[in-house]
Write an enzyme that holds these catalytic residues in place. Sequence first.
Site, mmCIF file in Angstrom:
data_model
loop_
_atom_site.group_PDB
_atom_site.id
_atom_site.type_symbol
_atom_site.label_atom_id
_atom_site.label_comp_id
_atom_site.label_asym_id
_atom_site.label_seq_id
_atom_site.Cartn_x
_atom_site.Cartn_y
_atom_site.Cartn_z
ATOM 1 N N CYS A 87 0.748 -1.337 -0.086
ATOM 2 C CA CYS A 87 -0.077 -0.015 0.011
ATOM 3 C C CYS A 87 0.867 1.275 0.066
ATOM 4 O O CYS A 87 2.007 1.097 0.128
ATOM 5 C CB CYS A 87 -1.095 -0.022 1.336
ATOM 6 S SG CYS A 87 0.039 0.271 2.761
ATOM 7 N N CYS A 115 3.008 1.665 2.991
ATOM 8 C CA CYS A 115 4.145 0.822 3.053
ATOM 9 C C CYS A 115 5.444 1.210 2.178
ATOM 10 O O CYS A 115 6.334 1.036 2.681
ATOM 11 C CB CYS A 115 3.737 -0.747 2.594
ATOM 12 S SG CYS A 115 2.380 -1.413 3.627
#
Length: 79
Positions: free
Chosen positions: A10, A13
Amino acid sequence: MKLEILGTGCTKCKRMYDNVTEAVKKSGIQAEVIKIEALEDIVSRGVMMTPSLFLDGEEVIAGRVPTVNEIIEIIKESA
């Protein structure tokens, strides 16, 4: 030193990975930076919230993106 970023890929991340790599460069410390995105690997480590940062096998941050300076402090404390 081994830094592992655990997350499914994501935006948070990816931002954590960028912050960790920048912190390693700025700190001047030799470190291996690994990105782990496989869900089964994340679950097997007991991670409940992503992104998660592991330093030498121990979770040091979970569920949020630390600043570059915060990561530098974590690196320096363990060096």
